[in-house]
Design a protein around this motif. Sequence first.
Motif, PDB file in Angstrom:
ATOM      1  N   ALA A  52      24.444  -9.580  13.102  1.00 57.87           N
ATOM      2  CA  ALA A  52      25.357 -10.580  12.532  1.00 57.87           C
ATOM      3  C   ALA A  52      25.969 -10.164  11.193  1.00 57.87           C
ATOM      4  O   ALA A  52      26.885 -10.813  10.702  1.00 57.87           O
ATOM      5  CB  ALA A  52      24.631 -11.913  12.373  1.00 57.87           C
ATOM      6  N   PHE A  53      25.441  -9.098  10.595  1.00 60.03           N
ATOM      7  CA  PHE A  53      25.917  -8.697   9.265  1.00 60.03           C
ATOM      8  C   PHE A  53      26.418  -7.253   9.279  1.00 60.03           C
ATOM      9  O   PHE A  53      26.119  -6.492  10.189  1.00 60.03           O
ATOM     10  CB  PHE A  53      24.781  -8.821   8.245  1.00 60.03           C
ATOM     11  CG  PHE A  53      24.289 -10.222   8.056  1.00 60.03           C
ATOM     12  CD1 PHE A  53      24.806 -11.026   7.050  1.00 60.03           C
ATOM     13  CD2 PHE A  53      23.307 -10.758   8.890  1.00 60.03           C
ATOM     14  CE1 PHE A  53      24.355 -12.330   6.882  1.00 60.03           C
ATOM     15  CE2 PHE A  53      22.853 -12.062   8.722  1.00 60.03           C
ATOM     16  CZ  PHE A  53      23.381 -12.852   7.718  1.00 60.03           C
ATOM     17  N   ASP A  54      27.175  -6.886   8.227  1.00 59.11           N
ATOM     18  CA  ASP A  54      27.603  -5.497   8.085  1.00 59.11           C
ATOM     19  C   ASP A  54      27.010  -4.917   6.812  1.00 59.11           C
ATOM     20  O   ASP A  54      26.736  -5.644   5.872  1.00 59.11           O
ATOM     21  CB  ASP A  54      29.142  -5.433   7.960  1.00 59.11           C
ATOM     22  CG  ASP A  54      29.817  -6.115   9.132  1.00 59.11           C
ATOM     23  OD1 ASP A  54      29.512  -5.746  10.275  1.00 59.11           O
ATOM     24  OD2 ASP A  54      30.622  -7.044   8.889  1.00 59.11           O
ATOM     25  N   ILE A  92      21.042  -6.493   0.286  1.00 61.28           N
ATOM     26  CA  ILE A  92      22.412  -6.986   0.182  1.00 61.28           C
ATOM     27  C   ILE A  92      23.172  -6.604   1.443  1.00 61.28           C
ATOM     28  O   ILE A  92      23.004  -5.498   1.961  1.00 61.28           O
ATOM     29  CB  ILE A  92      23.153  -6.342  -1.007  1.00 61.28           C
ATOM     30  CG1 ILE A  92      22.202  -6.221  -2.206  1.00 61.28           C
ATOM     31  CG2 ILE A  92      24.354  -7.165  -1.412  1.00 61.28           C
ATOM     32  CD1 ILE A  92      22.782  -5.367  -3.314  1.00 61.28           C
ATOM     33  N   ALA A  93      24.013  -7.511   1.910  1.00 64.76           N
ATOM     34  CA  ALA A  93      24.824  -7.212   3.084  1.00 64.76           C
ATOM     35  C   ALA A  93      26.140  -7.977   2.980  1.00 64.76           C
ATOM     36  O   ALA A  93      26.370  -8.693   1.995  1.00 64.76           O
ATOM     37  CB  ALA A  93      24.082  -7.610   4.352  1.00 64.76           C
ATOM     38  N   ARG A  94      26.983  -7.781   3.998  1.00 66.15           N
ATOM     39  CA  ARG A  94      28.222  -8.557   4.056  1.00 66.15           C
ATOM     40  C   ARG A  94      28.209  -9.445   5.287  1.00 66.15           C
ATOM     41  O   ARG A  94      27.809  -9.015   6.367  1.00 66.15           O
ATOM     42  CB  ARG A  94      29.423  -7.624   4.141  1.00 66.15           C
ATOM     43  CG  ARG A  94      29.758  -6.963   2.843  1.00 66.15           C
ATOM     44  CD  ARG A  94      30.985  -6.082   3.022  1.00 66.15           C
ATOM     45  NE  ARG A  94      31.166  -5.202   1.879  1.00 66.15           N
ATOM     46  CZ  ARG A  94      31.814  -5.571   0.762  1.00 66.15           C
ATOM     47  NH1 ARG A  94      32.339  -6.771   0.666  1.00 66.15           N
ATOM     48  NH2 ARG A  94      31.942  -4.726  -0.232  1.00 66.15           N
ATOM     49  N   LEU A  95      28.637 -10.703   5.065  1.00 63.84           N
ATOM     50  CA  LEU A  95      28.826 -11.620   6.180  1.00 63.84           C
ATOM     51  C   LEU A  95      30.333 -11.801   6.311  1.00 63.84           C
ATOM     52  O   LEU A  95      30.938 -12.516   5.500  1.00 63.84           O
ATOM     53  CB  LEU A  95      28.129 -12.951   5.890  1.00 63.84           C
ATOM     54  CG  LEU A  95      28.247 -14.039   6.958  1.00 63.84           C
ATOM     55  CD1 LEU A  95      27.538 -13.658   8.242  1.00 63.84           C
ATOM     56  CD2 LEU A  95      27.686 -15.366   6.430  1.00 63.84           C
ATOM     57  N   ASP A  96      30.924 -11.129   7.259  1.00 63.26           N
ATOM     58  CA  ASP A  96      32.384 -11.109   7.385  1.00 63.26           C
ATOM     59  C   ASP A  96      33.051 -10.827   6.038  1.00 63.26           C
ATOM     60  O   ASP A  96      33.925 -11.566   5.604  1.00 63.26           O
ATOM     61  CB  ASP A  96      32.897 -12.453   7.930  1.00 63.26           C
ATOM     62  CG  ASP A  96      33.021 -12.400   9.446  1.00 63.26           C
ATOM     63  OD1 ASP A  96      32.815 -11.304  10.031  1.00 63.26           O
ATOM     64  OD2 ASP A  96      33.312 -13.450  10.041  1.00 63.26           O
ATOM     65  N   SER A 156      29.804 -10.841   0.162  1.00 62.41           N
ATOM     66  CA  SER A 156      28.501 -10.292  -0.226  1.00 62.41           C
ATOM     67  C   SER A 156      27.442 -11.389  -0.191  1.00 62.41           C
ATOM     68  O   SER A 156      27.648 -12.471  -0.746  1.00 62.41           O
ATOM     69  CB  SER A 156      28.556  -9.729  -1.644  1.00 62.41           C
ATOM     70  OG  SER A 156      29.558  -8.758  -1.728  1.00 62.41           O
ATOM     71  N   VAL A 157      26.315 -11.103   0.424  1.00 63.50           N
ATOM     72  CA  VAL A 157      25.221 -12.076   0.482  1.00 63.50           C
ATOM     73  C   VAL A 157      23.888 -11.369   0.258  1.00 63.50           C
ATOM     74  O   VAL A 157      23.774 -10.165   0.490  1.00 63.50           O
ATOM     75  CB  VAL A 157      25.162 -12.790   1.860  1.00 63.50           C
ATOM     76  CG1 VAL A 157      26.368 -13.687   2.075  1.00 63.50           C
ATOM     77  CG2 VAL A 157      25.021 -11.792   2.996  1.00 63.50           C
ATOM     78  N   MET A 158      22.905 -12.126  -0.243  1.00 64.61           N
ATOM     79  CA  MET A 158      21.542 -11.601  -0.363  1.00 64.61           C
ATOM     80  C   MET A 158      20.740 -12.150   0.815  1.00 64.61           C
ATOM     81  O   MET A 158      20.696 -13.363   1.036  1.00 64.61           O
ATOM     82  CB  MET A 158      20.914 -12.055  -1.676  1.00 64.61           C
ATOM     83  CG  MET A 158      19.502 -11.535  -1.903  1.00 64.61           C
ATOM     84  SD  MET A 158      19.390  -9.752  -2.080  1.00 64.61           S
ATOM     85  CE  MET A 158      19.895  -9.539  -3.803  1.00 64.61           C
ATOM     86  N   MET A 195      25.719 -14.228  -5.622  1.00 63.75           N
ATOM     87  CA  MET A 195      25.719 -14.087  -4.164  1.00 63.75           C
ATOM     88  C   MET A 195      24.921 -15.228  -3.576  1.00 63.75           C
ATOM     89  O   MET A 195      23.864 -15.581  -4.098  1.00 63.75           O
ATOM     90  CB  MET A 195      24.997 -12.804  -3.754  1.00 63.75           C
ATOM     91  CG  MET A 195      25.670 -11.539  -4.137  1.00 63.75           C
ATOM     92  SD  MET A 195      24.605 -10.197  -3.569  1.00 63.75           S
ATOM     93  CE  MET A 195      25.042  -8.955  -4.742  1.00 63.75           C
ATOM     94  N   PRO A 196      25.408 -15.817  -2.478  1.00 64.02           N
ATOM     95  CA  PRO A 196      24.572 -16.806  -1.795  1.00 64.02           C
ATOM     96  C   PRO A 196      23.308 -16.151  -1.244  1.00 64.02           C
ATOM     97  O   PRO A 196      23.313 -14.956  -0.917  1.00 64.02           O
ATOM     98  CB  PRO A 196      25.456 -17.316  -0.662  1.00 64.02           C
ATOM     99  CG  PRO A 196      26.696 -16.519  -0.670  1.00 64.02           C
ATOM    100  CD  PRO A 196      26.694 -15.581  -1.824  1.00 64.02           C
ATOM    101  N   ILE A 197      22.242 -16.939  -1.176  1.00 65.25           N
ATOM    102  CA  ILE A 197      20.972 -16.433  -0.651  1.00 65.25           C
ATOM    103  C   ILE A 197      20.777 -16.973   0.763  1.00 65.25           C
ATOM    104  O   ILE A 197      20.822 -18.190   0.973  1.00 65.25           O
ATOM    105  CB  ILE A 197      19.802 -16.892  -1.546  1.00 65.25           C
ATOM    106  CG1 ILE A 197      19.957 -16.345  -2.971  1.00 65.25           C
ATOM    107  CG2 ILE A 197      18.462 -16.465  -0.942  1.00 65.25           C
ATOM    108  CD1 ILE A 197      19.066 -17.021  -3.997  1.00 65.25           C
ATOM    109  N   LEU A 198      20.593 -16.078   1.711  1.00 62.90           N
ATOM    110  CA  LEU A 198      20.322 -16.492   3.092  1.00 62.90           C
ATOM    111  C   LEU A 198      18.906 -16.051   3.446  1.00 62.90           C
ATOM    112  O   LEU A 198      18.607 -14.862   3.430  1.00 62.90           O
ATOM    113  CB  LEU A 198      21.321 -15.834   4.057  1.00 62.90           C
ATOM    114  CG  LEU A 198      22.804 -15.967   3.705  1.00 62.90           C
ATOM    115  CD1 LEU A 198      23.660 -15.254   4.742  1.00 62.90           C
ATOM    116  CD2 LEU A 198      23.211 -17.439   3.614  1.00 62.90           C
ATOM    117  N   THR A 199      18.032 -17.021   3.719  1.00 60.99           N
ATOM    118  CA  THR A 199      16.664 -16.628   4.068  1.00 60.99           C
ATOM    119  C   THR A 199      16.402 -16.912   5.543  1.00 60.99           C
ATOM    120  O   THR A 199      16.953 -17.852   6.121  1.00 60.99           O
ATOM    121  CB  THR A 199      15.601 -17.358   3.208  1.00 60.99           C
ATOM    122  OG1 THR A 199      15.559 -18.735   3.582  1.00 60.99           O
ATOM    123  CG2 THR A 199      15.909 -17.261   1.739  1.00 60.99           C
TER     124      THR A 199
END
Lengths: 287, 318
Positions: B79-81, B102-106, B109-111, B152-156
């Motif tokens: 789901a991420f790049d 760290i990754a990219r969601l479309d 930048s997100v953590m 960066m938003p945090i996605l857990t």
Amino acid sequence: MSWLNKIVPSIIRSEQKDRKSSVPEGLWKKCPKCESVLYRPELDRNHSVCPKCEHHMRISARKRLGIFLDEDHREEIAADLEPVDKLKFRDSKKYRDRLASAQKLTGEKDALVAMKGQVDGLSLVACAFEFNFMGGSMGSVVGEKFVQAAELALRDRVPFICFSASGGARMQEALFSLMQMAKTSAALERLKRAGVPFVSVITDPVYGGVSASLAMLGDINVSEPSARCGFAGPLVIEQTVREKLPEGFQRAEFLLEHGAIDMIIHRHELRERLGSILRKMTHQPAA
Amino acid sequence: MNLNYLDFEQPIAELEAKIEELRLVGNDNDININEEIQRLQEKNLKLTEQIFTNLSAWQVSQISRHPQRPYTLDYIKLAFDDFDELHGDRHFADDAAIVGGIARLDGQSVMIIGHQKGREVKEKVRRNFGMPRPEGYRKALRLMQMAERFKMPILTFIDTPGAYPGIDAEERGQSEAIAFNLAQMSQFKTPIIATVIGEGGSGGALAIGVCDELMMLQYSTYSVISPEGCASILWKSADRASDAADAMGLTAERLQELGFVDTLVPEPMGGAHRNPESMAESLKAALKNALARLDDLDSDALVDRRYERLMKYSSLES
């Protein structure tokens, strides 16, 4: 029953029973550590600390606050909060029935008592867990009352103290009880950022959800001698790692050695020493 | 017995075996049995639908721990790049039971921080079956603090039986590590979205679970204690896990009714592991929606809203 009892006529036996029950129940108590037989009124005067071996026995929440706070200016917080069984939880017993019998046993509505009061004239908010109420487990009432007490301390800018004694989260409230960990921790973080002191006093025992939230978040963490505190219970750990636990594992002395708490304080000295610490933290003159 | 299928899925497994058998026969002979295969496949679909619309809480628990269920790193890949994994708590060790980076969601930048279980025996041990030690929670904290600094938003992603109950974990302050995360997460000035992708086990799950939006995959669970643990304490027998699962109401559906869950992400028929790609796609869409909803809030409003949200969690008379 010995053979002698069997041949004694039943009338005499019942008389013996009567005589036995005329002695007040529980006048004597055995110390669970040194096994000395102790006279209960004397033990009470000593705040349930064994006079022979200094073992700290459990005391009720009300007695705890009674010892700690000045006699005047006490005011109970959120005394009317009552548990509600939203999940209609039922194991071998209904949760509602467990609540009713715990309420009857302790005279409390749930497992936390909170009061505004003073220690040698220093205003503060204090709360204490009632271990006899379902193992001092933290459900919605405990969490909510704790937060109301913390928010009152924040509003009045007075120190906040909690005496913990708890087996952890209350399973009968499932995810509601888990969320009390986040709720109480969030309230304490507000105090921390506002510079309002919080002291956590660990009394035997503190485990699970209470240990992994409010009990470890003190600006100062204090423990009574030999009190046990940890995340996982010793049985669970033993079953997981399949080895014997080291001597004194998770006891206050172990926690001090591993840097989890600041100090161990004897029950008789708690009031004076915490008072003195809080006076320094709030820049008040010594008592 | 096919180990890819759980007990209650055995009728499905048997039908699939039969279809497979027919296919082999079909290859050997000239007789056209495609029609029969198609008939069985339709029957199979119906059977699967039937079984999966009436799952008990205990059956959902079993799916949530299915050995082939996608884990955090699978979703990161799907789901991420451009994911860069970051390691270590800077104090003691790198805990492989929690991964982050760290990754990219479309493009954004997100953590990402999530529990990680292992697939093969060796990997399972290395990941400690997804049970973090204090270092894991402290690594998570370090990455979350970094996310706040760099906006960066945090996605857990939550998927753990619980925090590791070991001697070393206690010595290094398991309780403190969890408690400190709970306190800090309540104040981070960046959006936090927590998604339960498998097992949400107790304090070990919550320690990366304080959030602005809680999402749960359809067959994930979230609870204060495992059904087995609850059963052995309250029923004095781990065999009553099924009763305990029912009583605790740990499924995504039940927890949404109780007001804990903001978004329930539907899973492909038969569970996420039957089609990880489509699962990842729905998850990605749900994450983007959740982020968009939080986009308008400035950081102070976000923190206030999170606090109010936490305060509402209680089983009291309203």
